[in-house]
Enzyme design. Sequence first.
Site, PDB file in Angstrom:
ATOM      1  N   GLU A 157       0.830  -1.208   0.000  1.00 36.43           N
ATOM      2  CA  GLU A 157       0.000   0.000   0.000  1.00 36.43           C
ATOM      3  C   GLU A 157       0.869   1.265   0.000  1.00 36.43           C
ATOM      4  O   GLU A 157       1.885   1.330   0.686  1.00 36.43           O
ATOM      5  CB  GLU A 157      -0.886  -0.014   1.250  1.00 36.43           C
ATOM      6  CG  GLU A 157      -1.797   1.192   1.405  1.00 36.43           C
ATOM      7  CD  GLU A 157      -2.540   1.197   2.737  1.00 36.43           C
ATOM      8  OE1 GLU A 157      -3.578   1.860   2.819  1.00 36.43           O
ATOM      9  OE2 GLU A 157      -2.079   0.545   3.695  1.00 36.43           O
TER      10      GLU A 157
ATOM     11  N   LYS B 122     -10.385   2.911  -1.174  1.00 29.77           N
ATOM     12  CA  LYS B 122     -10.459   2.224   0.117  1.00 29.77           C
ATOM     13  C   LYS B 122     -11.741   2.578   0.864  1.00 29.77           C
ATOM     14  O   LYS B 122     -12.053   3.748   1.071  1.00 29.77           O
ATOM     15  CB  LYS B 122      -9.227   2.608   0.941  1.00 29.77           C
ATOM     16  CG  LYS B 122      -9.042   1.863   2.241  1.00 29.77           C
ATOM     17  CD  LYS B 122      -7.680   2.241   2.832  1.00 29.77           C
ATOM     18  CE  LYS B 122      -7.382   1.534   4.124  1.00 29.77           C
ATOM     19  NZ  LYS B 122      -6.016   1.885   4.612  1.00 29.77           N
TER      20      LYS B 122
ATOM     21  N   CYS C 243      -5.604  -2.653   2.781  1.00 32.27           N
ATOM     22  CA  CYS C 243      -5.215  -2.641   4.185  1.00 32.27           C
ATOM     23  C   CYS C 243      -6.394  -2.828   5.149  1.00 32.27           C
ATOM     24  O   CYS C 243      -6.850  -3.947   5.331  1.00 32.27           O
ATOM     25  CB  CYS C 243      -4.422  -1.372   4.500  1.00 32.27           C
ATOM     26  SG  CYS C 243      -3.401  -1.506   5.987  1.00 32.27           S
TER      27      CYS C 243
END
Length: 297
Positions: free
Chosen positions: A44, A117, A168
């Site tokens: 990431e 995200k 993540c």
Amino acid sequence: MARTVTVAALQLALGGSEEANIAAVSRLVREAAGRGATVILPPELFEGPYFCKVEEEGEFARARPMEAHPSVVAMRALAVELGVTIPTSFFEREGPHHYNTLAMIGPDGAIAGRYRKSHIPDGPGYEEKYYFRPGNTGFKVWPVSSAAAREETGEGSSTSCTVGVGICWDQWYPEAARVMALDGAEILFYPTAIGSEPHDPGLDTRRLWRRAMIGHAVSNVMPVVAANRIGTEDGQRFYGTSFICDEWGDVLAELGDDEEGVITATLDLDRAAKNRAGMGFFRDRRPELYGRISEDR
């Protein structure tokens, strides 16, 4: 013959300059391609140090529009040169808004789409809500071309499998993995930046981190690929332990907490599909009973 695809995860320290980090990732992408990987996952936000440890206005200057971001530009060129797919994480600016975004870059260098995200953490050392708006794309899956898979099957189709990518903090949510599986994903990829917890030096989450994603592999009966960074950045230590597991959650390849390098594995997608059907998890789902999951209370 079996329909297979070779995947890779990259692990490295990313505390240097943007140019140095992108060059280091590019070197490992080349190594992964040389090992036969056709889908290659960097960590990431690999363009720089993990800047979300503190709230600092100046860090917003790191963000760029997708097509102009140096990470995206570099990975697009590499994807064309090497004929590989590279899910590329970067700090995106769109007008006045900022997102933690992934560009799905195919072997032709085209951007097949973006994923922003969805779950944004906010805690000591991971103050991402200051920087990123929650993603507005929903969860995404993409068809991925693999020349190796075409050779083994003898088929002319350019689509070998469908992949889903979370970023993540998304990896802790079973709902995200299940949605991608329901949308047709056959492999789940998770680029990550995770390590020590500044508020509790005794808390080591690496075992939990891995178990959460292996749980997604088992409950959705599909392989998982996770790529993390290593090294210490301003006192925050990132613990690596990147891995690839199969549909049973068995680890096929892994790196330690301070190893830089590439891991690869060849995944048997036909076997995974057979096992997924045989386990019956999707047959026996009871969506009518799950309404509570989507209630905001």
